[in-house]
Design a protein around this motif. Structure first.
Motif, PDB file in Angstrom:
ATOM      1  N   GLY A  16      13.622  48.057  22.998  1.00 45.67           N
ATOM      2  CA  GLY A  16      14.751  48.659  23.700  1.00 45.67           C
ATOM      3  C   GLY A  16      15.699  49.348  22.740  1.00 45.67           C
ATOM      4  N   ASP A  17      16.541  50.233  23.295  1.00 43.20           N
ATOM      5  CA  ASP A  17      17.464  51.016  22.474  1.00 43.20           C
ATOM      6  C   ASP A  17      18.889  50.486  22.505  1.00 43.20           C
ATOM      7  OD1 ASP A  17      15.445  52.847  21.779  1.00 43.20           O
ATOM      8  OD2 ASP A  17      15.731  53.937  23.654  1.00 43.20           O
ATOM      9  N   ALA A  18      19.168  49.533  23.398  1.00 43.37           N
ATOM     10  CA  ALA A  18      20.539  49.028  23.536  1.00 43.37           C
ATOM     11  C   ALA A  18      20.555  47.515  23.377  1.00 43.37           C
ATOM     12  CB  ALA A  18      21.116  49.426  24.892  1.00 43.37           C
ATOM     13  N   ILE A  19      21.664  47.011  22.849  1.00 48.04           N
ATOM     14  CA  ILE A  19      21.806  45.569  22.671  1.00 48.04           C
ATOM     15  C   ILE A  19      23.203  45.144  23.097  1.00 48.04           C
ATOM     16  CG2 ILE A  19      22.472  45.874  20.245  1.00 48.04           C
ATOM     17  CD1 ILE A  19      21.166  43.124  19.696  1.00 48.04           C
ATOM     18  N   THR A  20      23.270  44.065  23.855  1.00 50.82           N
ATOM     19  CA  THR A  20      24.542  43.467  24.231  1.00 50.82           C
ATOM     20  C   THR A  20      24.617  42.094  23.570  1.00 50.82           C
ATOM     21  OG1 THR A  20      24.543  44.602  26.369  1.00 50.82           O
ATOM     22  CG2 THR A  20      26.018  42.703  26.119  1.00 50.82           C
ATOM     23  N   MET A  21      25.567  41.941  22.653  1.00 48.26           N
ATOM     24  CA  MET A  21      25.706  40.685  21.920  1.00 48.26           C
ATOM     25  C   MET A  21      26.652  39.753  22.678  1.00 48.26           C
ATOM     26  SD  MET A  21      26.082  42.084  18.027  1.00 48.26           S
ATOM     27  CE  MET A  21      24.870  43.228  17.334  1.00 48.26           C
ATOM     28  N   ILE A  22      26.193  38.539  22.925  1.00 46.64           N
ATOM     29  CA  ILE A  22      26.995  37.544  23.641  1.00 46.64           C
ATOM     30  C   ILE A  22      27.098  36.311  22.759  1.00 46.64           C
ATOM     31  CG2 ILE A  22      27.295  36.286  25.801  1.00 46.64           C
ATOM     32  CD1 ILE A  22      25.201  38.134  27.036  1.00 46.64           C
ATOM     33  N   TYR A  23      28.224  36.179  22.079  1.00 47.38           N
ATOM     34  CA  TYR A  23      28.434  35.036  21.200  1.00 47.38           C
ATOM     35  C   TYR A  23      29.513  34.125  21.774  1.00 47.38           C
ATOM     36  CZ  TYR A  23      25.562  36.936  17.428  1.00 47.38           C
ATOM     37  OH  TYR A  23      24.509  37.383  16.676  1.00 47.38           O
ATOM     38  N   ASP A  24      29.539  32.896  21.288  1.00 48.17           N
ATOM     39  CA  ASP A  24      30.579  31.962  21.727  1.00 48.17           C
ATOM     40  C   ASP A  24      31.962  32.529  21.387  1.00 48.17           C
ATOM     41  OD1 ASP A  24      28.523  30.376  22.497  1.00 48.17           O
ATOM     42  OD2 ASP A  24      28.732  28.907  20.877  1.00 48.17           O
ATOM     43  N   SER A  25      32.946  32.110  22.165  1.00 51.22           N
ATOM     44  CA  SER A  25      34.300  32.635  21.975  1.00 51.22           C
ATOM     45  C   SER A  25      35.035  31.960  20.816  1.00 51.22           C
ATOM     46  CB  SER A  25      35.114  32.466  23.257  1.00 51.22           C
ATOM     47  OG  SER A  25      35.119  31.104  23.668  1.00 51.22           O
ATOM     48  N   LEU A  48      29.256  44.611  23.366  1.00 51.65           N
ATOM     49  CA  LEU A  48      29.612  43.211  23.153  1.00 51.65           C
ATOM     50  C   LEU A  48      30.215  42.640  24.426  1.00 51.65           C
ATOM     51  CD1 LEU A  48      30.696  44.963  20.329  1.00 51.65           C
ATOM     52  CD2 LEU A  48      30.178  42.664  19.548  1.00 51.65           C
ATOM     53  N   LEU A  49      29.932  41.375  24.666  1.00 50.70           N
ATOM     54  CA  LEU A  49      30.453  40.678  25.837  1.00 50.70           C
ATOM     55  C   LEU A  49      31.054  39.356  25.392  1.00 50.70           C
ATOM     56  CD1 LEU A  49      30.827  40.284  28.886  1.00 50.70           C
ATOM     57  CD2 LEU A  49      28.500  39.341  28.956  1.00 50.70           C
ATOM     58  N   GLU A  50      32.331  39.180  25.675  1.00 48.16           N
ATOM     59  CA  GLU A  50      33.013  37.937  25.329  1.00 48.16           C
ATOM     60  C   GLU A  50      33.169  37.108  26.598  1.00 48.16           C
ATOM     61  OE1 GLU A  50      37.179  36.483  23.230  1.00 48.16           O
ATOM     62  OE2 GLU A  50      36.417  38.510  22.908  1.00 48.16           O
ATOM     63  N   LEU A  51      32.668  35.892  26.574  1.00 50.50           N
ATOM     64  CA  LEU A  51      32.753  35.005  27.729  1.00 50.50           C
ATOM     65  C   LEU A  51      34.114  34.305  27.758  1.00 50.50           C
ATOM     66  CD1 LEU A  51      29.197  33.394  27.639  1.00 50.50           C
ATOM     67  CD2 LEU A  51      29.956  35.366  28.964  1.00 50.50           C
ATOM     68  N   PRO A  52      34.497  33.754  28.908  1.00 47.85           N
ATOM     69  CA  PRO A  52      35.768  33.015  28.985  1.00 47.85           C
ATOM     70  C   PRO A  52      35.828  31.898  27.954  1.00 47.85           C
ATOM     71  CG  PRO A  52      34.863  33.386  31.181  1.00 47.85           C
ATOM     72  CD  PRO A  52      33.814  33.832  30.207  1.00 47.85           C
ATOM     73  N   GLN A  53      37.036  31.557  27.549  1.00 51.35           N
ATOM     74  CA  GLN A  53      37.252  30.536  26.523  1.00 51.35           C
ATOM     75  C   GLN A  53      36.526  29.239  26.883  1.00 51.35           C
ATOM     76  OE1 GLN A  53      39.017  31.148  23.706  1.00 51.35           O
ATOM     77  NE2 GLN A  53      38.460  29.147  22.891  1.00 51.35           N
ATOM     78  N   GLY A  54      35.774  28.718  25.908  1.00 49.89           N
ATOM     79  CA  GLY A  54      35.078  27.449  26.109  1.00 49.89           C
ATOM     80  C   GLY A  54      33.721  27.565  26.763  1.00 49.89           C
ATOM     81  N   GLU A  55      33.315  28.778  27.124  1.00 52.00           N
ATOM     82  CA  GLU A  55      32.026  28.966  27.796  1.00 52.00           C
ATOM     83  C   GLU A  55      31.015  29.598  26.844  1.00 52.00           C
ATOM     84  OE1 GLU A  55      31.308  27.850  30.649  1.00 52.00           O
ATOM     85  OE2 GLU A  55      33.191  27.626  31.749  1.00 52.00           O
ATOM     86  N   ASP A  56      29.755  29.260  27.042  1.00 49.81           N
ATOM     87  CA  ASP A  56      28.641  29.974  26.426  1.00 49.81           C
ATOM     88  C   ASP A  56      27.719  30.403  27.565  1.00 49.81           C
ATOM     89  OD1 ASP A  56      27.066  27.752  27.134  1.00 49.81           O
ATOM     90  OD2 ASP A  56      27.367  26.813  25.184  1.00 49.81           O
ATOM     91  N   PRO A  57      26.711  31.258  27.312  1.00 51.08           N
ATOM     92  CA  PRO A  57      25.863  31.725  28.415  1.00 51.08           C
ATOM     93  C   PRO A  57      25.233  30.591  29.215  1.00 51.08           C
ATOM     94  CG  PRO A  57      25.484  33.056  26.464  1.00 51.08           C
ATOM     95  CD  PRO A  57      26.380  31.936  26.043  1.00 51.08           C
ATOM     96  N   ASP A  58      24.823  29.521  28.527  1.00 52.15           N
ATOM     97  CA  ASP A  58      24.198  28.380  29.193  1.00 52.15           C
ATOM     98  C   ASP A  58      25.166  27.734  30.184  1.00 52.15           C
ATOM     99  OD1 ASP A  58      22.566  26.069  29.717  1.00 52.15           O
ATOM    100  OD2 ASP A  58      23.708  24.996  28.187  1.00 52.15           O
ATOM    101  N   SER A  59      26.354  27.391  29.711  1.00 53.70           N
ATOM    102  CA  SER A  59      27.316  26.703  30.580  1.00 53.70           C
ATOM    103  C   SER A  59      27.836  27.618  31.683  1.00 53.70           C
ATOM    104  CB  SER A  59      28.484  26.171  29.744  1.00 53.70           C
ATOM    105  OG  SER A  59      29.201  27.240  29.137  1.00 53.70           O
ATOM    106  N   PHE A  60      28.034  28.898  31.360  1.00 56.94           N
ATOM    107  CA  PHE A  60      28.567  29.833  32.360  1.00 56.94           C
ATOM    108  C   PHE A  60      27.594  30.017  33.518  1.00 56.94           C
ATOM    109  CE2 PHE A  60      29.347  33.908  34.326  1.00 56.94           C
ATOM    110  CZ  PHE A  60      30.729  33.987  34.387  1.00 56.94           C
ATOM    111  N   VAL A  61      26.317  30.237  33.207  1.00 55.40           N
ATOM    112  CA  VAL A  61      25.331  30.470  34.265  1.00 55.40           C
ATOM    113  C   VAL A  61      25.099  29.203  35.077  1.00 55.40           C
ATOM    114  CG1 VAL A  61      22.917  31.068  34.731  1.00 55.40           C
ATOM    115  CG2 VAL A  61      24.216  32.367  33.055  1.00 55.40           C
ATOM    116  N   ARG A  62      25.086  28.048  34.426  1.00 56.54           N
ATOM    117  CA  ARG A  62      24.896  26.802  35.175  1.00 56.54           C
ATOM    118  C   ARG A  62      26.064  26.541  36.129  1.00 56.54           C
ATOM    119  NH1 ARG A  62      25.102  22.358  32.296  1.00 56.54           N
ATOM    120  NH2 ARG A  62      25.348  23.191  30.187  1.00 56.54           N
ATOM    121  N   GLN A  63      27.247  26.970  35.717  1.00 54.61           N
ATOM    122  CA  GLN A  63      28.430  26.714  36.539  1.00 54.61           C
ATOM    123  C   GLN A  63      28.631  27.774  37.622  1.00 54.61           C
ATOM    124  OE1 GLN A  63      31.992  26.189  34.257  1.00 54.61           O
ATOM    125  NE2 GLN A  63      33.315  25.911  36.041  1.00 54.61           N
ATOM    126  N   PHE A  64      28.422  29.064  37.277  1.00 51.76           N
ATOM    127  CA  PHE A  64      28.774  30.142  38.206  1.00 51.76           C
ATOM    128  C   PHE A  64      27.563  30.896  38.775  1.00 51.76           C
ATOM    129  CE2 PHE A  64      32.363  29.728  35.212  1.00 51.76           C
ATOM    130  CZ  PHE A  64      33.356  29.364  36.107  1.00 51.76           C
TER     131      PHE A  64
END
Length: 679
Positions: free
Chosen positions: A300-309, A333-349
């Motif tokens: 792919g030609d595009a990358i979205t980086m999602i790191y812990d806050s 770049l994508l910054e998740l809400p404070q205290g969330e990572d992709p795992d916890s965010f998707v499981r919750q929302f």
């Protein structure tokens, strides 16, 4: 030896597009597929895969071959191993083989793969069946993982007892050496025996892009005072700087979306996959590297980086920006809400909320860096410093136009003036160029020091008084061939080889199918005549740009093309125009153009190998040590073997037939034998 019919069965069964797409993002272009070449750095696709012919060709660096060559180059393996790999993948059964190519290095790599595969199955069964693994199962259930996702990712459990894997593997017939080389066991500190590397941990297998287990990561369970994760060491099949967790599952999703999601953790990847988000990979707990980014750019030609806050996650994100930009990727770049990572965010929302968040909150790297500076106050307090840091990121973009666009956007935000920004960017680019040059020189010095060290070791090593029989015979062969090296050149000065002219003529007189065919089976390095080499490269360049290639086009070009066209296309003695009237037969120079091409290609390659032999003989004379001479001898022997094979094999067997409609009409046989009774 594996029968020839089996080789052809593999060649016909293996889908070269599917194989290449493990490493390269391809787009259809007429009969072929295009992509960025995996063999050299480029920004404009010049790598072509032609499924009709079962071949690939890069018109930038000249690399070409069939599906076997591609696997050999990408995996660093020999022909037989590549053949067996493809056979296993596409369901072709092969007999057991005792072949010289299966040397110690090959056997060791295969042994490592076998040990890792065994360990993966062992750990998975322990997770599912062992009472001891109850804590691991509970951990996975709390994360919502079902049996299907656990099996897909091969999750497992390593028993606490220090030798369980080792004993089970040895009892099953696995060699200790393979287990050790795979990083699965370590020698006992007591001086005898081995113990398991991973003990009492939840296991995450790490796969290469084609789906082979190449390493493991083990997560501690509970609150033990030890490292949260431990990973396999570097091995002959695992280089952590070039591996991304989950890439084997993400390839299709990345190609489909054109975008890859880069996260930090293993569970981030697994949770997103379980929620139908499959274009996601993780950097395996290590800092992002150029090798990893290059791997992602294949798909792919595009990358979205999602790191812990947290601060560590943000630092890692900023480091990754320049690496992605330098690779030519579109970085968001994508910054998740404070205290969330992709795992916890998707499981919750859930999946939909995550996709919505990504769509609305993902930012281009420039706007992200500006917004972060505005949030922490540095935009007001240290604006010049922030702008310089942003310009340093822009400087990593290889495309000049894209750099200028980013500078203009930065000017719209900062209101500093694009002239000042471009002047500062110029200074940064100049310094960046100096840094790269210093790094190149440093690597060169290190390489020279290593070569010097090796030479000194060779000089200190005892040299045998008499070479072995094989070496002695080969040295005699070289001595006997030296007079040939001083013979006059194979073509008189100024005379152009007929086979080279024939290839150019065929490319001029027939359509793009012929250019594709010839271009896929040779490269400019094999041309001896400099003018014809330049002519060949010019045709290839026009082919890449989809411009017209014809006799008329080059007849109207600058010097020396018109003269070359006349020399190549017009024969010295043409056939009489009245010949058909007298004989009733119309003469056609190319009754079968592709057979003509095959003959010319064979001659081109034979003469190229002859030239290579002469160069090697000269190199042999210049060797300073016995070891260097032996190495050159081995190469000379291989070149001689290839040349002999080429000379003995008919052109029609050396090169494939084109499978296009035109190719079939030009290569079909005049006579077809039928069994008695079939008439």
């Amino acid at each position: 030896m594996i029968p020839d019919e089996k080789k052809e069965e593999i060649r016909e069964t293996a889908d070269i597009v599917e194989v290449v797409e493990d490493y390269v993002k391809l787009k259809r272009s007429g009969r072929s597929y295009k992509g960025l070449c995996p063999f050299h750095d480029e920004n404009t696709p010049s790598f072509h895969v032609t499924p009709d012919l079962g071949i690939y060709k890069c018109f930038g660096c000249g690399e070409s071959g069939d599906v076997f060559n591609f696997v050999m180059e990408m995996e660093g393996i020999g022909f037989v191993e590549a053949m067996r790999t493809l056979a296993q993948r596409f369901g072709v059964s092969l007999p057991e083989e005792d072949d010289p190519e299966f040397d110690e290095e090959h056997n060791l790599r295969e042994g490592i793969y076998h040990a890792l595969r065994y360990a993966g199955v062992y750990y998975y069964r322990q997770l599912i069946e062992s009472n001891e693994a109850e804590q691991a199962r509970q951990y996975l259930q709390e994360r919502g993982y079902n049996r299907e996702i656990m099996q897909k990712f091969g999750l497992g459990y390593a028993p606490r007892e220090g030798e369980k894997l080792y004993k089970a593997a040895v009892d099953s017939g696995l060699n200790e050496e393979y287990l050790s080389e795979a990083g699965l066991i370590k020698p006992s500190k007591r001086g005898e025996g081995y113990y398991d590397t991973f003990r009492g941990r939840l296991m995450f297998p790490i796969f290469n892009p084609s789906g082979k287990v190449i390493a493991f990561a083990g997560r501690v369970l509970g609150n033990e005072k030890t490292a949260k994760y431990i990973n396999s060491p570097q091995t002959k099949v695992y280089n952590k700087s070039e591996v991304l967790y989950g890439v084997n599952f993400a390839k299709g999703g990345i190609r489909k979306s054109g975008d890859v999601l880069l996260v930090e953790g293993y569970t981030d990847v697994i949770t997103l996959n379980q929620n139908n988000i499959d274009n996601v990979v993780a950097s395996s707990g290590t800092s992002l590297t150029p090798g990893q980014m290059h791997l992602l750019h294949r798909y792919g030609d595009a990358i979205t980086m999602i790191y812990d806050s947290d601060s560590a996650g943000q630092r890692a994100m900023k480091r990754g920006i320049n690496i992605g930009l330098a690779e030519g990727m579109d970085v968001k770049l994508l910054e998740l809400p404070q205290g969330e990572d992709p795992d916890s965010f998707v499981r919750q929302f859930g999946e939909d909320s995550f996709r919505e968040l990504k769509e609305e909150n993902s930012e281009d790297f420039l706007h992200y860096l500006v917004h972060k500076a505005q949030e922490d106050g540095s935009w007001d307090e240290e604006k010049e410093k922030v702008i310089t840091l942003i310009l340093e990121s822009i400087a990593h973009i290889p495309d000049k136009i894209k750099r200028e666009v980013k500078v203009q956007k930065l000017n719209e935000i900062s209101k500093i003036g694009d002239r000042a920004l471009f002047e500062e960017l110029g200074k940064i680019l100049k310094e960046l160029k100096k840094q790269k040059e210093r790094a190149r020189k440093r690597k060169k010095r290190e390489r020279e020091r290593e070569q010097k060290r090796q030479r000194e070791e060779q000089q200190q090593a005892p040299v045998p008084h008499q070479p072995d029989g094989h070496t002695r015979a080969f040295e005699q062969q070289v001595e006997n061939s030296k007079p040939q090296r001083r013979a006059k050149p194979k073509t008189p000065p100024g005379k152009k080889p007929n086979y080279e002219k024939e290839l150019i003529r065929l490319m001029l007189m027939y359509d793009r199918t012929m250019i594709d065919y010839i271009g896929s089976l040779c490269n400019e390095q094999q041309f001896e005549n400099e003018q014809l080499k330049t002519f060949y490269l010019d045709i290839i360049e026009r082919y890449k740009e989809e411009k017209e290639v014809s006799v008329q086009v080059y007849a109207d070009r600058e010097h020396p093309y018109p003269q070359l066209v006349g020399e190549i296309v017009l024969e010295e003695h043409s056939v009489s125009e009245r010949h058909p009237e007298k004989t009733g037969v119309r003469y056609k120079r190319d009754k079968n153009p592709y057979m003509t091409a095959k003959g010319a290609l064979k001659a081109l390659k034979v003469h190229y190998l002859e030239s290579l032999q002469r160069e090697l003989q000269q190199k042999y004379d210049q060797c300073e040590t016995t070891e260097e001479r032996k190495k050159v001898m081995r190469t000379m022997k291989e070149v001689g073997r290839q040349r002999t094979l080429l000379q003995k094999t008919p052109p029609d067997e050396l090169f494939p037939d084109p499978e296009s409609d035109e190719g079939e009409s030009l290569t079909k046989k005049v006579f077809e034998y039928k069994m008695k009774g079939e008439e």
